[in-house]
Design an enzyme around this catalytic site. Structure first.
Site, mmCIF file in Angstrom:
data_model
loop_
_atom_site.group_PDB
_atom_site.id
_atom_site.type_symbol
_atom_site.label_atom_id
_atom_site.label_comp_id
_atom_site.label_asym_id
_atom_site.label_seq_id
_atom_site.Cartn_x
_atom_site.Cartn_y
_atom_site.Cartn_z
ATOM 1 N N ASP A 88 0.858 -1.179 0.000
ATOM 2 C CA ASP A 88 0.000 0.000 0.000
ATOM 3 C C ASP A 88 0.900 1.235 0.000
ATOM 4 O OD1 ASP A 88 -2.237 1.678 0.154
ATOM 5 O OD2 ASP A 88 -3.255 0.363 1.566
ATOM 6 N N GLU A 116 -10.531 6.430 4.872
ATOM 7 C CA GLU A 116 -9.542 5.802 5.737
ATOM 8 C C GLU A 116 -9.631 6.317 7.174
ATOM 9 O OE1 GLU A 116 -5.728 4.997 3.944
ATOM 10 O OE2 GLU A 116 -6.541 5.279 1.937
#
Length: 726
Positions: free
Chosen positions: A406, A612
């Protein structure tokens, strides 16, 4: 003096061309060679520097053609909100992608780069793209006669998304997210289809939508990305054409002709593209083409040009599929208290039974890449977990695509991030990560990894494994034969067909939680003909709120000028009869509602956009002034409340005041789908893919738990039938 006929001259020229071609033959560039042979041949030619460069993915802002060439960079991405220009057109995107690709192709070996982007609910970074409902809504689309799924819908959404991503010249999408969200307090819960792994497994059908259907007999774990080919029927011959090197809108095709006539290819290409050329060369090319096929020059070219241009006009030329990415491996949806990037505490059997199943499905469908999670499993950072990445994913599940980190994922192996970068490089690459999303400080990564390989800290076999996997995906995608982006699909971006598909998805995702104060007196469907209707709430006329996070910007935006679409207010106005008065007041007080004698009210409230960690919430309350809007409106007139949110929110305190309640999730740009169902053009069919809790103190609470006591249980959803109104 000896005279040569033109057909003979053409054949002689062909023989000369074949001789030159043979001398320059390079095995890895030959698409007829087996995949393994091509990979082995290319890797044998690569230096350590070239191999390590392939393992790097950098952000668009840090990239240039010169950097791609100098450092042999393997990949570029656009992070959330990273665009070439505000409201950039697909033509601009294609131009930018091609400019980077030129740098990669100018290297010694000409290995193409792969460009990736977060297309998580449509091509959401790009202006004017179709924005589909987020996954939390798609999970609710399973139909009553098809328990657990409506997989064909998500497959169609995957195919539409692939077309729109390809329209901007990008061949790689960081989707789907196959997290199993076990706690709605998690800020990424809307990226998850469900708390139930069976629904998430079913929704992996989006992968063949993105990549194409895996051919029968394919080896388990080997990545697959389909393309688009067309057959051109020309006078006396059948040509099979593949898109090749289309740059800045020109239509240049590598025609696989029976006689392999390079001159004929050039002649047809120049006719199609209007590329100027030397008259002598053109004449020789056309005569060679004429000599081989014994056909009239103009008739042949006109026929082929008409066929190709017809396909271009329809957007049927070019590659129509993209590489997909199953993420975030593994257990990202099970963190303690739903805290993003936190620790998932669960035994191995629990991990396998809840969080792993969808990865098995994804691999069986040929998913090209897997992205690793920021989170930890029982205290071990996933980016450093060799047992789960190499031991289980690669060896046990036999995944043969590449594993990607990521964003700054290896940096976060340490706390604080980047505290010991050399260790992070060793731990991340050693764990089995093949491509590292750096995304900015790439020289530091290159230097550290090179040092560690040269000093035996990371074995060369690990580098070779990573590069082999990356090249496998690039070869499978056809990047070596078709590295340049083209404009043949630009009309697919935000097309009406895709918007209609998104509108269908909105309709099927809506969940009716309450309909009338009693079952005998339902409020829905609403009448289209009424003297005066009130539309209220912060989310009624806000396209950005409707779309949520990961839309144009990483965290999303508010307002109506971020992209094109239809708000719920506009949809209501479009749907009611012409004599019906619509009054919009975002947050009316009680006296205003009482004094205006409304027939009924539609209240649209919910959460603001987030992504997020910014979305982590311990309270899960409706954003103010949503609660007061519900109270003021529903106390004075019959009301339907539409909740626009990325997860269940606290609604129990207001439920008694509400006549009808609808969960609309994050529907995206096509708000007309909400009005379609509210007014009865279509019936409600959605079912909860998430448990709707009473209070946050109950969380985490999932179907099957011993303490299960929901406000609305998993699988709940009232049904209505379509009505014809006059």
């Amino acid at each position: 003096m000896v005279k040569f006929s033109m057909p003979l001259m053409g054949l002689m020229l062909l023989c000369w061309w074949a001789t030159v071609t043979e001398a320059k033959y390079i095995k890895y560039k030959d698409p007829k060679q087996p995949l393994g042979v091509r990979i082995k041949d290319l890797m044998a030619r690569m230096t350590l520097q070239e191999k390590i460069g392939q393992m790097v993915q950098i952000e668009r802002e840090a990239a240039s053609a010169d950097i791609m060439k100098k450092y042999f960079i393997g990949s570029i991405l656009s992070g959330g909100g990273s665009v070439p220009a505000k409201r950039a057109s697909p033509e601009t995107w294609v131009s930018v992608v091609n400019e980077f690709q030129k740098g990669s192709l100018s290297t010694r070996l000409g290995i193409p780069m792969i460009y990736g982007i977060d297309a998580v609910h449509g091509h959401n970074n790009v202006y004017n793209a179709t924005v589909f409902p987020h996954n939390v809504g798609l999970g609710a689309t399973r139909q009553v006669m098809c328990i657990y799924k409506d997989p064909e819908l998500v497959k169609k959404i995957g195919a539409a998304t692939a077309l729109e991503v390809r329209a901007t010249g990008i061949p790689y999408a960081f989707a789907p997210c196959i997290a199993v969200c076990r706690d709605p307090r998690w800020g990424r819960c809307y990226e998850s289809y469900s708390e139930d792994h069976k629904i998430v497994q079913a929704m992996t059908e989006i992968i063949p939508g993105l990549q194409g259907d895996l051919p029968a007999g394919s080896k388990k774990g080997v990545p697959f990305v389909g393309g688009k080919r067309m057959d051109l029927m020309l006078p006396g011959r059948q040509f099979v054409a593949f898109e090749h090197t289309l740059e800045y809108g020109s239509v240049l095709h590598d025609l696989k002709i029976t006689a392999s006539c390079k001159f004929a290819q050039l002649a047809l290409s120049m006719y199609l593209t209007g590329v100027p050329c030397d008259p002598v060369d053109c004449w020789l090319c056309l005569k060679a083409l004429e000599a081989i096929f014994c056909l009239n020059r103009e008739g042949l070219i006109r026929a082929s040009a008409t066929a190709v241009k017809s396909h271009v006009k329809k957007g049927l030329l070019g590659w129509t599929k993209v590489a997909a990415c199953a993420k975030h491996y593994v257990g990202d949806g099970g963190t303690t208290k739903g805290i993003n990037e936190n620790n998932t505490i669960i035994d191995f059997n629990g991990l396998l039974n809840i969080h792993m199943p969808a990865y098995r499905n994804s691999i069986s469908k040929g998913v090209a890449t897997v992205m690793v999670s920021y989170s930890s499993w029982n205290g071990k950072k996933m980016h450093a977990n060799h047992d789960l990445i190499t031991g289980f994913l690669k060896n046990k599940l036999r995944f043969r695509g590449f594993v990607i980190s990521d964003w700054q994922g290896i940096d976060r192996i340490t706390s604080p991030p980047h505290a010991n970068y050399s260790y992070s490089v060793e731990a991340g690459v050693g764990a089995g990560i093949d491509m590292v999303m750096v995304p900015y400080n790439f020289t530091e990564f290159l230097d550290d990894l090179t040092f560690q390989v040269k000093n035996g800290i990371i074995p060369m076999a690990r580098i070779d494994d990573a590069v082999k996997r990356i090249l496998r995906v690039k070869f499978v995608m056809g990047l070596f034969e078709n590295p340049m982006a083209d404009l043949s699909l630009v009309n697919q971006l935000g097309s009406q067909e895709h918007r209609e598909l998104a509108r269908e998805a909105v309709r099927k995702s809506l969940v009716l939680l309450k309909n009338g104060k009693s079952a005998k007196n339902p409020l829905l469907p609403l009448p289209k003909k009424a003297p005066k209707i009130l539309v209220a709430g912060s989310h009624a006329d806000n396209l950005g709120y409707q779309c949520g996070g990961w839309t144009i910007e990483w965290q999303g935006l508010g307002g109506n000028d971020l992209t094109s679409g239809t708000t719920i207010l506009t949809a209501v106005k479009n749907t009611v009869e012409s004599g019906t008065q619509i009054v919009y007041n975002e947050n009316p007080d009680l006296e205003y509602v009482k004094s205006n004698k409304f027939s009924y009210a539609i209240v649209v409230v919910g959460e603001p956009p987030y992504a997020e960690t910014a979305g982590d919430s311990m309270s899960l309350t409706i954003a103010e002034p949503g609660a007061s809007t519900i109270t003021n409106v529903c106390a004075a007139v019959k009301c339907v409340v539409v909740i626009v949110s990325g997860r269940p929110v606290v609604i129990q305190p207001y439920l008694a005041k509400i006549d009808a309640l609808v969960a609309a999730w994050l529907p995206g740009t096509e708000g007309q789908g909400v009005a379609d169902v509210l007014f009865g053009d279509y019936g409600f069919t959605g079912k909860l893919a998430r448990t709707w809790f009473k209070t946050v103190e109950q969380l985490p609470m999932n179907v099957g738990d011993p303490h299960y006591d929901p406000l609305f249980p998993f699988g709940f959803g009232l049904m209505t039938k379509p009505t014809k109104q006059t």
